[in-house]
Design a protein around this motif. Structure first.
Motif, mmCIF file in Angstrom:
data_model
loop_
_atom_site.group_PDB
_atom_site.id
_atom_site.type_symbol
_atom_site.label_atom_id
_atom_site.label_comp_id
_atom_site.label_asym_id
_atom_site.label_seq_id
_atom_site.Cartn_x
_atom_site.Cartn_y
_atom_site.Cartn_z
ATOM 1 N N GLU A 110 0.807 -1.226 0.000
ATOM 2 C CA GLU A 110 0.000 0.000 0.000
ATOM 3 C C GLU A 110 0.834 1.267 0.000
ATOM 4 O O GLU A 110 0.327 2.348 -0.304
ATOM 5 N N ILE A 111 2.137 1.158 0.357
ATOM 6 C CA ILE A 111 2.945 2.380 0.320
ATOM 7 C C ILE A 111 3.282 2.755 -1.117
ATOM 8 O O ILE A 111 3.668 3.880 -1.392
ATOM 9 N N TYR A 112 3.114 1.824 -2.039
ATOM 10 C CA TYR A 112 3.344 2.114 -3.450
ATOM 11 C C TYR A 112 2.118 2.794 -4.061
ATOM 12 O O TYR A 112 0.989 2.365 -3.845
ATOM 13 N N VAL A 113 2.360 3.814 -4.831
ATOM 14 C CA VAL A 113 1.296 4.429 -5.635
ATOM 15 C C VAL A 113 1.271 3.752 -6.994
ATOM 16 O O VAL A 113 0.215 3.552 -7.590
ATOM 17 N N GLY A 114 2.470 3.386 -7.472
ATOM 18 C CA GLY A 114 2.578 2.747 -8.780
ATOM 19 C C GLY A 114 3.903 3.087 -9.417
ATOM 20 O O GLY A 114 4.880 3.395 -8.725
ATOM 21 N N MET A 115 3.901 3.063 -10.737
ATOM 22 C CA MET A 115 5.132 3.293 -11.485
ATOM 23 C C MET A 115 4.936 4.440 -12.474
ATOM 24 O O MET A 115 3.842 4.652 -12.989
ATOM 25 N N ILE A 116 6.035 5.188 -12.715
ATOM 26 C CA ILE A 116 6.013 6.250 -13.720
ATOM 27 C C ILE A 116 7.260 6.115 -14.575
ATOM 28 O O ILE A 116 8.241 5.459 -14.194
ATOM 29 N N THR A 117 7.241 6.744 -15.735
ATOM 30 C CA THR A 117 8.424 6.819 -16.590
ATOM 31 C C THR A 117 9.031 8.199 -16.443
ATOM 32 O O THR A 117 8.350 9.213 -16.639
ATOM 33 N N TRP A 118 10.289 8.218 -16.063
ATOM 34 C CA TRP A 118 10.996 9.501 -15.922
ATOM 35 C C TRP A 118 12.397 9.361 -16.501
ATOM 36 O O TRP A 118 13.129 8.426 -16.169
ATOM 37 N N ASN A 119 12.738 10.246 -17.386
ATOM 38 C CA ASN A 119 14.078 10.277 -17.979
ATOM 39 C C ASN A 119 14.438 8.911 -18.592
ATOM 40 O O ASN A 119 15.548 8.394 -18.390
ATOM 41 N N ASN A 120 13.401 8.361 -19.284
ATOM 42 C CA ASN A 120 13.542 7.062 -19.946
ATOM 43 C C ASN A 120 13.758 5.905 -18.971
ATOM 44 O O ASN A 120 14.272 4.842 -19.354
ATOM 45 N N LYS A 121 13.372 6.098 -17.751
ATOM 46 C CA LYS A 121 13.485 5.044 -16.750
ATOM 47 C C LYS A 121 12.118 4.812 -16.102
ATOM 48 O O LYS A 121 11.341 5.744 -15.919
ATOM 49 N N THR A 122 11.868 3.556 -15.765
ATOM 50 C CA THR A 122 10.644 3.243 -15.024
ATOM 51 C C THR A 122 10.994 3.206 -13.556
ATOM 52 O O THR A 122 11.855 2.411 -13.129
ATOM 53 N N ILE A 123 10.325 4.066 -12.778
ATOM 54 C CA ILE A 123 10.676 4.175 -11.365
ATOM 55 C C ILE A 123 9.428 4.042 -10.494
ATOM 56 O O ILE A 123 8.316 4.368 -10.914
ATOM 57 N N PRO A 124 9.629 3.552 -9.261
ATOM 58 C CA PRO A 124 8.482 3.420 -8.350
ATOM 59 C C PRO A 124 8.155 4.749 -7.678
ATOM 60 O O PRO A 124 9.012 5.610 -7.524
ATOM 61 N N VAL A 125 6.913 4.906 -7.293
ATOM 62 C CA VAL A 125 6.457 6.106 -6.570
ATOM 63 C C VAL A 125 5.830 5.667 -5.258
ATOM 64 O O VAL A 125 4.936 4.805 -5.239
ATOM 65 N N ALA A 126 6.323 6.235 -4.170
ATOM 66 C CA ALA A 126 5.816 5.878 -2.841
ATOM 67 C C ALA A 126 5.046 7.042 -2.244
ATOM 68 O O ALA A 126 5.205 8.199 -2.652
ATOM 69 N N SER A 127 4.196 6.733 -1.288
ATOM 70 C CA SER A 127 3.396 7.753 -0.608
ATOM 71 C C SER A 127 3.451 7.536 0.900
ATOM 72 O O SER A 127 3.449 6.394 1.370
#
Length: 834
Positions: free
Chosen positions: A721-738
């Motif tokens: 649940e601490i994960y919001v999901g994934m985004i693409t940034w600077n051609n990289k797929t990175i996790p996003v936490a909350s």
């Protein structure tokens, strides 16, 4: 030329538009320069989108300010033109009834039947009667009686008698199928100036014409009374009355707008028109008519020089915080306008983000002199703040312009309503006194030594016929009645009130009427319930009836005003079809309601909000703009005739619902924060601050990659649940936490409400953290950064250090510096241990 096409021409004459245009032009030049410098800097900052967004919004804002300012003047001038013609038409409508009733006067009819010699002997008596009529109906200059050849045989002015009028005038009055003839023009036998006349034939019992009666209306005098009230505080506005051919027949400034001169009208819209080599703004209004009466096709025409039209603005009265909140949620503004502050705020947020990211980029530069870039960012920030301030001032000015238009409109309509009331009731005071002089009534009361039943038997039918004839002509009355010197009803005009005949009325106004000593006097009842009006509230106007040789009144006439219908019609005419508005008449001293167009506020109730001096009040669940106007009387009515009755008209315009004005609690927002000051040659730490859960946090700028706005996030099924999901940034797929659950929030991420900052994790691997919004990029002295004790704070603290308050600010809240590595370790790597 349409108003929209004229906007650019108006702009040069609107001081506020000129001032803001100059300020915004200067800011635009600065934005252009900063945009160029940003592209040349070592961080390659591109603010061209922000510059263009501000430019587009500036144009929209200035356009709205111009349109609303023009609209305000258009409404004000249009209202003056409309009132000028409609108040006159209301007045003239009364004249159409006057001539019809007076033409049936028995004394005038008897005079018209007489021979020339008999008329010479009877003329003084008829002149006295004409004088009495003019004394009571002071809107007339003269009463004229012509024979069938058009020769004037009776007038209050001896020098006119014997003069002849155009035969076409006599023919029309003798043969019209209407109940009156209305004429306007120059009649040498009457006056060398244009006269407004109301004429009708005088007939014998069989209907054969005997003469033509004519009432001479005080046209110029009445127009001066109407217009002076409309422009009493105006410097440049003038009002004209135009005939059906658009020629000037009345002018508030005859030395400039000559009588008889044609005028270019602005009937379809508020417009710029040429006059005498200059440009004027003008609005022309045709009458809306009154009870089917439209007069002679005249129009009201209000105008003022374009060069001065927008210069005479009212002093801005600052709104209170409560009023600002009401205005913000009001229904007065279009969606196009209400979107401007939102758009401005969105642009400012993007600019804040750009500057914040720029400072992050500078902090991450490995080499090179960054002083230019820092100075550039500071200048962009200052320019953004100045632009925002200019926008806020301009929006505030636009707010005031729109709201002031409604405030002025409410006050103007209230003044119009009370003026209509005073003018209407002036006629009632005239009617009762004149009808008390009816020969039929005097004859009945002159019967000596006869009791009530005998008078009723001998004169009841005749008296009832006269009362009924009057009531048929004057429909503003519910009933008319005669009473004897004991206060007993002798006759009524309406059959439905016949049961009152013989009943003694014990009301105080009856005794007051019988105590009067002159036919010039009258009495008005309090506004109260009466059986003479089916148990409803109304005014009853009464006058004494005197007979020859008696000093005491022998009885009187009472006229029952149809208050419920007439007052509501007056107020409805004033507020029109505007569903947001309602209007009241109240007794000033008691605040008791006399009339109301609001079904929730009944007649006779006490108005609970009328004592407020505010121009915005809460009425039940809604906020209203309120305009008030107290009765000033009309001509001698309430001014010099001894009658006093303080009444106030109130017009209310709904602006907002109470619930809509309850703003949600904003837990975070852009506000000033006191950072420690950096001394000369002190070592510093560069921070980037942001809001989470209403608290300001910081991270050292060197540990941040960037801040993102409006970022879509791809959810990962089955993730913690601490994960919001994934985004693409600077051609990289990175996790996003909350950190939402640590703040007990249910909403972890909403791209409309939240931002994402990309942080440096272990080995500089990027990961995202959800925040509310970015704030500042301060440099703080190293001496104020206090590393936290792990032992004291606990193993799971995310705080790396605390920024201590500066000297003298020890009571201020301190700033927490978060550690991205701890966030990564404890929220991502060791999440299961938590």
């Amino acid at each position: 030329m349409s108003e929209q096409n004229n906007t650019t021409r108006y702009n040069a004459y609107i001081p506020e538009v000129v001032a803001y245009q100059k300020s915004l032009d200067q800011l635009s030049e600065r934005w252009n320069l900063l945009s160029l410098l940003g592209q040349m800097s070592n961080i390659g900052m591109d603010i061209s989108e922000t510059r263009q967004a501000f430019s587009n919004l500036s144009e929209q804002l200035l356009q709205r300010l111009s349109e609303e300012t023009v609209k305000k003047l258009s409404i004000e001038l249009g209202a003056k033109a409309q009132v000028a013609i409609d108040i006159l038409i209301r007045n003239l409508f009364e004249r159409t009834a006057d001539i019809g009733f007076l033409a049936m006067d028995m004394i005038i009819c008897d005079f018209a039947k007489q021979s020339n010699e008999e008329q010479k002997n009877a003329l003084p008596e008829l002149q006295n009667r004409f004088h009495e009529y003019i004394e009571k109906y002071s809107v007339y200059n003269d009463v004229l009686l012509f024979n069938l050849e058009g020769v004037l045989i009776a007038s209050t002015k001896d020098e006119k008698i014997g003069k002849k009028i155009d035969s076409a005038f006599i023919y029309e009055a003798m043969h019209t199928s209407q109940e009156y003839v209305e004429s306007f023009g120059i009649y040498p036998s009457i006056s060398s100036k244009e006269s407004l006349l109301y004429s009708y034939r005088v007939c014998d019992e069989s209907g054969t014409p005997l003469a033509v009666l004519c009432l001479v209306f005080k046209f110029q005098d009445e127009m001066q009374v109407i217009i002076s009230n409309l422009i009493e505080n105006e410097i440049w506005a003038d009002i004209l009355l135009l005939d059906e051919k658009d020629r000037t027949i009345y002018s508030s400034n005859p030395f400039h707008y000559a009588l008889g001169a044609p005028q270019k009208t602005a009937l379809k819209r508020f417009d710029i028109i040429p006059f005498s080599g200059s440009e004027y703004v003008a609005k022309t209004q045709a009458t809306k008519g009154y009870q089917g009466f439209y007069g002679l096709g005249w129009k009201g025409h209000a105008l003022m020089p374009l060069s001065f039209a927008f210069g005479q603005q009212q002093a801005h009265v600052p709104f209170t915080e409560e009023q600002i909140k009401i205005i913000k949620h009001s229904s007065l503004f279009s969606e196009e306008f209400t979107s401007i502050p939102t758009k401005a705020e969105a642009i400012q947020r993007r600019l804040d983000m750009t500057i914040w990211n720029g400072n992050v980029q500078i902090a991450n530069q490995k080499s090179g002199d960054n002083s230019f870039s820092k100075s550039l960012l500071n200048e962009i920030s200052r320019t953004g703040a100045q632009t925002k301030k200019t926008f806020e001032e301009s929006i505030g000015n636009l707010n005031w312009t729109v709201v002031a238009s409604f405030i002025n409109g409410a006050a103007f309509k209230a003044k119009l309503a009370i003026d209509i009331m005073d003018r209407n009731l002036y006629e009632r005071a005239n009617d009762c006194r004149w009808w008390a002089l009816s020969p039929v009534f005097i004859k009945a009361f002159s019967a000596k030594y006869k009791d009530f039943s005998t008078i009723r038997k001998e004169f009841g039918h005749e008296m009832t016929e006269v009362l009924s004839a009057i009531n048929a002509l004057y429909t503003v009355y519910s009933n008319l009645f005669l009473f004897d010197n004991q206060g007993s009803v002798i006759a009524v005009s309406q059959e439905k009130y016949a049961h009152l005949i013989g009943k003694r009325i014990g009301a105080h106004y009856i005794a007051q009427t019988l105590a009067l000593k002159s036919s010039k006097e009258y009495v008005v009842s309090p506004f109260e319930k009466t059986e003479l009006y089916d148990g409803k509230h109304t005014y009853i106007y009464s006058a004494p009836i005197f007979i020859e040789g008696a000093k005491e009144a022998q009885g009187g006439i009472g006229i029952v005003f149809d208050a419920e219908t007439q007052f509501e019609a007056m107020l409805t005419d004033v507020v029109g079809a505007d569903e947001r508005a309602f209007a009241l008449f109240i007794e000033t001293k008691t605040n008791n309601v006399i009339a109301s167009t609001n079904p929730d506020i009944g007649m006779g109730e006490r108005c609970v909000f009328c004592d407020s001096s505010e121009n915005m009040v809460l009425i039940k669940d809604d906020y209203y703009i309120v305009g008030k106007a107290k009765s000033q009387g009309y001509r001698e009515y309430k001014c010099s005739d001894g009658y006093s009755n303080d009444v106030t008209a109130i017009v209310c315009i709904k602006v907002a619902n109470k619930e809509a004005c309850v703003e949600p609690v904003v837990k975070n927002g852009k506000k000033q924060y006191l950072y420690p000051k950096v001394g000369a040659s002190e070592k510093t730490v560069e921070l980037s601050t942001f809001w989470m859960n209403g608290t300001l946090f910081a991270i050292e700028s060197q540990y941040i990659y960037a801040a993102l706005e409006g970022q879509d996030v791809t959810q990962v099924i089955g993730c913690d649940e601490i994960y919001v999901g994934m985004i693409t940034w600077n051609n990289k797929t990175i996790p996003v936490a909350s950190l939402a659950k640590y703040f007990h929030h249910t909403c972890a991420y909403n791209k409309e409400l939240h931002h994402i900052i990309v942080l440096k994790g272990s080995e500089d691997k990027p990961f995202g953290l959800v925040i509310d919004m970015v704030q500042d990029s301060p440099e703080v002295p190293q001496r104020c950064v206090d590393e936290t004790s792990q032992a004291m704070m606990g193993h799971h603290t995310l705080t790396k250090a605390i920024v201590k308050s500066d000297v003298g600010q020890e009571k201020a809240e301190m700033l927490s510096i978060l550690d991205p590595l701890k966030i990564e370790r404890y929220l991502i790597v060791e999440k299961n241990a938590l």
